[in-house]
Design an enzyme around this catalytic site. Structure first.
Site, PDB file in Angstrom:
ATOM      1  N   TYR A 270       0.832  -1.212   0.000  1.00 18.03           N
ATOM      2  CA  TYR A 270       0.000   0.000   0.000  1.00 18.03           C
ATOM      3  C   TYR A 270       0.868   1.265   0.000  1.00 18.03           C
ATOM      4  O   TYR A 270       0.579   2.232  -0.719  1.00 18.03           O
ATOM      5  CB  TYR A 270      -0.905  -0.051   1.231  1.00 18.03           C
ATOM      6  CG  TYR A 270      -1.937   1.033   1.349  1.00 18.03           C
ATOM      7  CD1 TYR A 270      -3.103   1.002   0.589  1.00 18.03           C
ATOM      8  CD2 TYR A 270      -1.789   2.076   2.262  1.00 18.03           C
ATOM      9  CE1 TYR A 270      -4.085   1.992   0.734  1.00 18.03           C
ATOM     10  CE2 TYR A 270      -2.753   3.059   2.418  1.00 18.03           C
ATOM     11  CZ  TYR A 270      -3.900   3.007   1.648  1.00 18.03           C
ATOM     12  OH  TYR A 270      -4.862   3.984   1.802  1.00 18.03           O
TER      13      TYR A 270
ATOM     14  N   LYS B 297       0.841   4.119  -2.796  1.00 16.16           N
ATOM     15  CA  LYS B 297       0.474   5.500  -2.478  1.00 16.16           C
ATOM     16  C   LYS B 297       1.614   6.478  -2.748  1.00 16.16           C
ATOM     17  O   LYS B 297       1.385   7.640  -3.089  1.00 16.16           O
ATOM     18  CB  LYS B 297      -0.025   5.590  -1.030  1.00 16.16           C
ATOM     19  CG  LYS B 297      -1.372   4.886  -0.799  1.00 16.16           C
ATOM     20  CD  LYS B 297      -2.424   5.322  -1.818  1.00 16.16           C
ATOM     21  CE  LYS B 297      -3.838   5.010  -1.379  1.00 16.16           C
ATOM     22  NZ  LYS B 297      -4.843   5.360  -2.402  1.00 16.16           N
TER      23      LYS B 297
HETATM   24  P1  NAP Z   1     -13.523   2.154   1.367  1.00 17.28           P
HETATM   25  O1  NAP Z   1     -14.531   2.633   2.364  1.00 17.28           O
HETATM   26  O2  NAP Z   1     -12.987   0.771   1.482  1.00 17.28           O
HETATM   27  O3  NAP Z   1     -14.106   2.403  -0.103  1.00 17.28           O
HETATM   28  C1  NAP Z   1     -13.348   2.047  -1.223  1.00 17.28           C
HETATM   29  C2  NAP Z   1     -14.299   1.777  -2.373  1.00 17.28           C
HETATM   30  O4  NAP Z   1     -13.497   1.407  -3.523  1.00 17.28           O
HETATM   31  C3  NAP Z   1     -15.255   0.628  -2.100  1.00 17.28           C
HETATM   32  O5  NAP Z   1     -16.576   0.978  -2.462  1.00 17.28           O
HETATM   33  C4  NAP Z   1     -14.700  -0.476  -2.970  1.00 17.28           C
HETATM   34  O6  NAP Z   1     -15.674  -1.407  -3.448  1.00 17.28           O
HETATM   35  C5  NAP Z   1     -14.140   0.305  -4.138  1.00 17.28           C
HETATM   36  N1  NAP Z   1     -13.212  -0.493  -4.928  1.00 17.28           N
HETATM   37  C6  NAP Z   1     -12.274  -1.378  -4.469  1.00 17.28           C
HETATM   38  N2  NAP Z   1     -11.634  -1.956  -5.482  1.00 17.28           N
HETATM   39  C7  NAP Z   1     -12.172  -1.447  -6.626  1.00 17.28           C
HETATM   40  C8  NAP Z   1     -11.935  -1.667  -8.001  1.00 17.28           C
HETATM   41  N3  NAP Z   1     -10.995  -2.536  -8.422  1.00 17.28           N
HETATM   42  N4  NAP Z   1     -12.666  -0.985  -8.906  1.00 17.28           N
HETATM   43  C9  NAP Z   1     -13.612  -0.111  -8.495  1.00 17.28           C
HETATM   44  N5  NAP Z   1     -13.876   0.149  -7.208  1.00 17.28           N
HETATM   45  C10 NAP Z   1     -13.169  -0.524  -6.269  1.00 17.28           C
HETATM   46  O7  NAP Z   1     -12.220   3.110   1.396  1.00 17.28           O
HETATM   47  P2  NAP Z   1     -12.022   4.635   1.854  1.00 17.28           P
HETATM   48  O8  NAP Z   1     -11.511   4.626   3.253  1.00 17.28           O
HETATM   49  O9  NAP Z   1     -13.181   5.469   1.487  1.00 17.28           O
HETATM   50  O10 NAP Z   1     -10.747   5.016   0.943  1.00 17.28           O
HETATM   51  C11 NAP Z   1     -10.872   5.703  -0.297  1.00 17.28           C
HETATM   52  C12 NAP Z   1      -9.486   6.039  -0.803  1.00 17.28           C
HETATM   53  O11 NAP Z   1      -8.800   6.831   0.167  1.00 17.28           O
HETATM   54  C13 NAP Z   1      -8.595   4.821  -1.064  1.00 17.28           C
HETATM   55  O12 NAP Z   1      -7.777   5.053  -2.184  1.00 17.28           O
HETATM   56  C14 NAP Z   1      -7.766   4.751   0.199  1.00 17.28           C
HETATM   57  O13 NAP Z   1      -6.557   4.068  -0.022  1.00 17.28           O
HETATM   58  C15 NAP Z   1      -7.569   6.214   0.487  1.00 17.28           C
HETATM   59  N6  NAP Z   1      -7.232   6.503   1.885  1.00 17.28           N
HETATM   60  C16 NAP Z   1      -8.082   6.183   2.901  1.00 17.28           C
HETATM   61  C17 NAP Z   1      -7.709   6.474   4.210  1.00 17.28           C
HETATM   62  C18 NAP Z   1      -8.598   6.168   5.390  1.00 17.28           C
HETATM   63  O14 NAP Z   1      -8.160   6.428   6.523  1.00 17.28           O
HETATM   64  N7  NAP Z   1      -9.809   5.667   5.225  1.00 17.28           N
HETATM   65  C19 NAP Z   1      -6.462   7.061   4.490  1.00 17.28           C
HETATM   66  C20 NAP Z   1      -5.625   7.352   3.406  1.00 17.28           C
HETATM   67  C21 NAP Z   1      -6.006   7.076   2.121  1.00 17.28           C
HETATM   68  P3  NAP Z   1     -16.048  -2.719  -2.592  1.00 17.28           P
HETATM   69  O15 NAP Z   1     -16.811  -2.223  -1.431  1.00 17.28           O
HETATM   70  O16 NAP Z   1     -16.881  -3.537  -3.541  1.00 17.28           O
HETATM   71  O17 NAP Z   1     -14.738  -3.357  -2.220  1.00 17.28           O
END
Ligand code: NAP
Length: 255
Positions: A156, A160
């Protein structure tokens, strides 16, 4: 219902069925854009699509795996046909496959690099054709504080950090077409992604949030709306001279 702007720009937000992507999609709709909500499962996009339509914007939900080139081409073709040429792209879809390096499998590595990096590449390649034709565009890529290194996240953090280099190169290549590219690097944001992490390590989610908040200078964890506010700025006309930047949105400094 807010008054719609005359420019009627079309945004694509990936992984927007829930979490940060959903918040960004709705925020861009509130800003006056029409929005295509892309996620793995089309039926999972229904709530985000409804929330966007409630702002008065047009929206469609599309099921597509961002790491699948044919699916991406098909999805962007549908957006162009049903909403109009997409000129705003938010590469947000993401997954975690955390493991210490000695336990990390090739599948763990390939899956994470595939969704984050290959996914962002494929989506950007498809959307930039519309941005170049329009001579205007905005790309926002989701990086992470994990880009700076994080135990258990070799895959990851590499992805990133890669998003940051990808963003800077897009800014250099596409600037002449009035297309900006910027990255947001969130810290700890309360979403299902981290709920799954808490479950994996056997800590109740509320305790996990409270423990994280103690380490954050502003004394709270982030919410999806905190990231949506940054995305809104990068996608605005006010940000036309801001490109190739990485904005840490983490409740404190990161370097
Ligand atoms: P999340 O709640 O897990 O949502 C991610 C979404 O992406 C889910 O709806 C998932 O679908 C979808 N997804 C996964 N694989 C996919 C694919 N191959 N094609 C299309 N859609 C796909 O994550 P989040 O926390 O909102 O994170 C969003 C972004 O922010 C990510 O890039 C994450 O790395 C980044 N981020 C998050 C955090 C944090 O603290 N939450 C911190 C830093 C960065 P499914 O539900 O079907 O799997």
């Amino acid at each position: 219902m807010p008054e719609r702007t005359s420019r009627e720009r079309v945004a694509v937000v990936t992984g927007a069925a829930r979490g940060i992507g959903a918040a960004i999609a709705v925020r861009l709709a509130e800003d006056g854009l029409d929005v295509a909500v892309i996620d793995l499962d089309e039926s999972a996009t229904a709530d985000t699509v409804s929330a966007i339509r409630a702002t008065g914007a047009r929206a469609i939900g599309i099921g597509a795996d961002v790491s699948d080139a044919a699916a991406v081409e098909g999805a962007i073709g549908r957006v162009a046909a049903e909403l109009g040429a997409p000129t705003v792209l938010v590469n947000n879809a993401g997954i975690l496959r955390d493991n210490l390096i000695f336990k990390m499998t090739e599948d763990d590595w390939d899956a994470v690099l595939g969704v984050h990096l290959r996914g962002a590449f494929l989506m950007t390649r498809a959307v930039q054709a519309h941005q170049v034709a329009a001579k205007w565009g905005r790309i926002v890529n989701l990086s992470s504080t994990s880009a700076l290194g994080n135990r258990g996240q070799a895959n990851y953090s590499a992805a990133k950090a890669g998003m940051q280099g990808f963003t800077k190169t897009l800014a250099i290549e596409l600037g002449r077409y009035n297309v900006t590219a910027n990255a947001i690097a969130p810290g700890f944001i309360a979403t299902d992604m981290l709920r799954a992490t808490a479950e994996r390590i056997g800590v109740p989610f509320e305790d996990f949030l409270a423990g994280a908040a103690k380490e954050i200078p502003v004394g709270r964890v982030g919410q999806p709306a905190d990231i949506a506010a940054a995305a809104s700025f990068f996608c605005s006309d006010a940000a036309s001279f801001v490109s190739g930047q990485v904005l840490y949105v983490a409740g404190g400094p990161k370097d």
